[in-house]
Design a protein around this motif. Sequence first.
Motif, PDB file in Angstrom:
ATOM      1  N   ALA A 303       0.830  -1.202   0.000  1.00 40.12           N
ATOM      2  CA  ALA A 303       0.000   0.000   0.000  1.00 40.12           C
ATOM      3  C   ALA A 303       0.868   1.257   0.000  1.00 40.12           C
ATOM      4  O   ALA A 303       0.540   2.246  -0.669  1.00 40.12           O
ATOM      5  N   LEU A 304       1.962   1.219   0.730  1.00 34.04           N
ATOM      6  CA  LEU A 304       2.848   2.377   0.738  1.00 34.04           C
ATOM      7  C   LEU A 304       3.459   2.586  -0.648  1.00 34.04           C
ATOM      8  O   LEU A 304       3.552   3.721  -1.135  1.00 34.04           O
ATOM      9  N   ARG A 305       3.862   1.495  -1.301  1.00 28.84           N
ATOM     10  CA  ARG A 305       4.408   1.622  -2.655  1.00 28.84           C
ATOM     11  C   ARG A 305       3.346   2.144  -3.624  1.00 28.84           C
ATOM     12  O   ARG A 305       3.647   2.939  -4.526  1.00 28.84           O
ATOM     13  N   TRP A 306       2.101   1.716  -3.420  1.00 27.56           N
ATOM     14  CA  TRP A 306       1.019   2.227  -4.262  1.00 27.56           C
ATOM     15  C   TRP A 306       0.860   3.731  -4.067  1.00 27.56           C
ATOM     16  O   TRP A 306       0.691   4.476  -5.044  1.00 27.56           O
ATOM     17  N   LEU A 307       0.920   4.185  -2.836  1.00 27.17           N
ATOM     18  CA  LEU A 307       0.832   5.624  -2.573  1.00 27.17           C
ATOM     19  C   LEU A 307       1.991   6.369  -3.210  1.00 27.17           C
ATOM     20  O   LEU A 307       1.810   7.459  -3.780  1.00 27.17           O
ATOM     21  N   GLU A 308       3.189   5.815  -3.124  1.00 27.54           N
ATOM     22  CA  GLU A 308       4.343   6.459  -3.746  1.00 27.54           C
ATOM     23  C   GLU A 308       4.129   6.652  -5.246  1.00 27.54           C
ATOM     24  O   GLU A 308       4.488   7.689  -5.810  1.00 27.54           O
ATOM     25  N   ALA A 309       3.534   5.659  -5.880  1.00 25.62           N
ATOM     26  CA  ALA A 309       3.372   5.697  -7.327  1.00 25.62           C
ATOM     27  C   ALA A 309       2.172   6.518  -7.781  1.00 25.62           C
ATOM     28  O   ALA A 309       2.157   7.005  -8.919  1.00 25.62           O
ATOM     29  N   ASN A 310       1.175   6.703  -6.911  1.00 24.97           N
ATOM     30  CA  ASN A 310      -0.103   7.246  -7.387  1.00 24.97           C
ATOM     31  C   ASN A 310      -0.618   8.487  -6.676  1.00 24.97           C
ATOM     32  O   ASN A 310      -1.554   9.124  -7.178  1.00 24.97           O
ATOM     33  N   SER A 311      -0.080   8.842  -5.523  1.00 29.86           N
ATOM     34  CA  SER A 311      -0.721   9.878  -4.705  1.00 29.86           C
ATOM     35  C   SER A 311      -0.294  11.300  -5.040  1.00 29.86           C
ATOM     36  O   SER A 311      -0.880  12.248  -4.517  1.00 29.86           O
ATOM     37  N   GLY A 312       0.694  11.484  -5.900  1.00 29.69           N
ATOM     38  CA  GLY A 312       1.207  12.818  -6.167  1.00 29.69           C
ATOM     39  C   GLY A 312       0.167  13.820  -6.629  1.00 29.69           C
ATOM     40  O   GLY A 312       0.031  14.905  -6.039  1.00 29.69           O
ATOM     41  N   PRO A 313      -0.612  13.528  -7.688  1.00 36.73           N
ATOM     42  CA  PRO A 313      -1.620  14.494  -8.149  1.00 36.73           C
ATOM     43  C   PRO A 313      -2.673  14.802  -7.093  1.00 36.73           C
ATOM     44  O   PRO A 313      -3.117  15.945  -6.949  1.00 36.73           O
ATOM     45  N   ALA A 332       5.803   6.429   9.783  1.00 39.31           N
ATOM     46  CA  ALA A 332       5.418   5.265  10.588  1.00 39.31           C
ATOM     47  C   ALA A 332       5.955   3.973   9.977  1.00 39.31           C
ATOM     48  O   ALA A 332       6.249   3.021  10.695  1.00 39.31           O
ATOM     49  N   GLU A 333       6.092   3.955   8.658  1.00 39.54           N
ATOM     50  CA  GLU A 333       6.607   2.782   7.958  1.00 39.54           C
ATOM     51  C   GLU A 333       8.133   2.806   7.837  1.00 39.54           C
ATOM     52  O   GLU A 333       8.717   1.957   7.151  1.00 39.54           O
ATOM     53  N   SER A 334       8.757   3.786   8.469  1.00 35.07           N
ATOM     54  CA  SER A 334      10.213   3.959   8.397  1.00 35.07           C
ATOM     55  C   SER A 334      10.689   4.167   6.967  1.00 35.07           C
ATOM     56  O   SER A 334      11.811   3.795   6.607  1.00 35.07           O
ATOM     57  N   ALA A 335       9.838   4.762   6.133  1.00 36.45           N
ATOM     58  CA  ALA A 335      10.212   5.150   4.778  1.00 36.45           C
ATOM     59  C   ALA A 335      10.698   6.602   4.796  1.00 36.45           C
ATOM     60  O   ALA A 335      10.548   7.306   5.794  1.00 36.45           O
ATOM     61  N   ASP A 336      11.262   7.041   3.694  1.00 37.13           N
ATOM     62  CA  ASP A 336      11.829   8.384   3.615  1.00 37.13           C
ATOM     63  C   ASP A 336      10.833   9.334   2.962  1.00 37.13           C
ATOM     64  O   ASP A 336      10.636   9.281   1.747  1.00 37.13           O
ATOM     65  N   PRO A 337      10.197  10.212   3.730  1.00 33.40           N
ATOM     66  CA  PRO A 337       9.231  11.133   3.121  1.00 33.40           C
ATOM     67  C   PRO A 337       9.887  12.174   2.223  1.00 33.40           C
ATOM     68  O   PRO A 337       9.200  12.871   1.485  1.00 33.40           O
ATOM     69  N   ARG A 338      11.220  12.277   2.273  1.00 31.93           N
ATOM     70  CA  ARG A 338      11.914  13.213   1.379  1.00 31.93           C
ATOM     71  C   ARG A 338      12.233  12.583   0.025  1.00 31.93           C
ATOM     72  O   ARG A 338      12.733  13.269  -0.871  1.00 31.93           O
ATOM     73  N   ASP A 339      11.971  11.305  -0.103  1.00 31.15           N
ATOM     74  CA  ASP A 339      12.121  10.631  -1.388  1.00 31.15           C
ATOM     75  C   ASP A 339      10.972   9.651  -1.518  1.00 31.15           C
ATOM     76  O   ASP A 339      11.134   8.439  -1.428  1.00 31.15           O
ATOM     77  N   PHE A 340       9.798  10.191  -1.742  1.00 31.19           N
ATOM     78  CA  PHE A 340       8.564   9.410  -1.759  1.00 31.19           C
ATOM     79  C   PHE A 340       8.047   9.397  -3.193  1.00 31.19           C
ATOM     80  O   PHE A 340       7.432  10.346  -3.653  1.00 31.19           O
ATOM     81  N   GLY A 341       8.341   8.321  -3.895  1.00 31.12           N
ATOM     82  CA  GLY A 341       7.966   8.280  -5.309  1.00 31.12           C
ATOM     83  C   GLY A 341       8.641   9.375  -6.105  1.00 31.12           C
ATOM     84  O   GLY A 341       8.072   9.884  -7.078  1.00 31.12           O
ATOM     85  N   GLY A 342       9.844   9.753  -5.690  1.00 29.59           N
ATOM     86  CA  GLY A 342      10.579  10.807  -6.383  1.00 29.59           C
ATOM     87  C   GLY A 342      10.236  12.205  -5.917  1.00 29.59           C
ATOM     88  O   GLY A 342      10.757  13.189  -6.460  1.00 29.59           O
ATOM     89  N   GLN A 343       9.376  12.335  -4.925  1.00 27.47           N
ATOM     90  CA  GLN A 343       8.990  13.649  -4.411  1.00 27.47           C
ATOM     91  C   GLN A 343       9.488  13.853  -2.988  1.00 27.47           C
ATOM     92  O   GLN A 343       9.520  12.906  -2.198  1.00 27.47           O
TER      93      GLN A 343
END
Length: 416
Positions: A303-313, A332-343
């Motif tokens: 789901a997080l990867r889906w958000l990275e790929a689709n949530s930008g617009p 919360a997922e210990s992902a990097d919000p400064r590099d989230f799907g390239g954003q």
Amino acid sequence: MNVRRSAAALAVIAVVAVTGGGQASAASPSPSAPLPAGLYGTGDPTYDGVWRQSLALLAQDTVGVRPAAAAVDWLAGQQCADGAFAPFRSDTGAPCDAKVLVDTNSTGAAVQALAALGGQDAVVGKAVAWLKSVQNADGGWGYAAGGASDANSTSVVVGALAAAGEKPGEVTKGGRSPYQLLLKLALPCDSAGGGAFAYQPDKKGGLAANDDATAAAVVGLLGKGLAGEAVKPSGGAAAACTDSDDPGQVARNGAAYLVTALAKDAHLTSALAGAEDRPDYGNTADAVLALATAGQGPRAADALRWLEANSGPWAKEAGPAAYAQLILAANAESADPRDFGGQDLVALLDATGPAPASVPDSASPTAATSGKDSAEADGTDDDSGFGTLWTVGVFLVAGVGIGFLLSGRNKRKQRP
């Protein structure tokens, strides 16, 4: 979200619109008067000013950004004398009379943000005292003071109590705690949607699974707030649903339900009357955060990867609260919000408000200098609300004692 009014007052009914992004969104018109310099977003703040400000400040604090003093002062200055917050007060010099529609969600969100930032003990204390004073006899809270309790509002208040150093399970009315209210809204394991939570009982007292209420209640029963918490996975498969009176077990039941709800498409959907089901970005982010908080973070990875790929617009259209939701879910997922799907979500959020007082050394320098002008320059329309509030209009209905406004995160979406 429900809005409390006196017996002679009018009811407030929210109108929901569906945007091209497939998400119910607050299509806020451009404000007729200049917005306060400390406010995040450029959309009309009438219905979501305090909510979007609170989420923005909370998300910034979570990633080590120190917000501008003007942004913090604006939020603290929205408080009424009795401690409550309304969605937006254009004239804070005027007292909060019966026309000012204060609510538990705005108040609870403001408490969470201001408690996290520190230095606002008096404001936080008054707000918590007000929240306690309007607790319902069933232990929960509705959107409005005295409105019927619901899972989402109760969970927002639980997060506020915890942020202020209270023990939510010990905050009771008539011997009932908010945890007891949330437990009542949990669907039995042997029912359709077992393990999920209802937003509220229906008119006959029945319970229907609600994805968003489930995400909120999982976090609430774990005593956490809007920022959730990254919990180390316990390992192994998600535990099977087990009927219980233990808040932790019932939260795990809700997490297991969310895993199943996300399994097919890696995202949740909006089910609005008369509209085609479409991806629900905000509620998917909430589900990711809930699973991470329940120690099921690995099962939210798709789901997080889906958000990275689709949530930008969607986030660009919705604005500060949407960027904040994504930051909180990623963190919360210990992902990097400064590099989230390239954003760089943090820089994008920072750009919707006044330049932060400071950013971590590793952060993009544009985050500290861009400010609200950059959001306007790139065409961003920061029309978000109540965790991407779906409210877009208000109609008045005479002769009703209380009104209602859609609660903070697309509350009444039911799963079949």
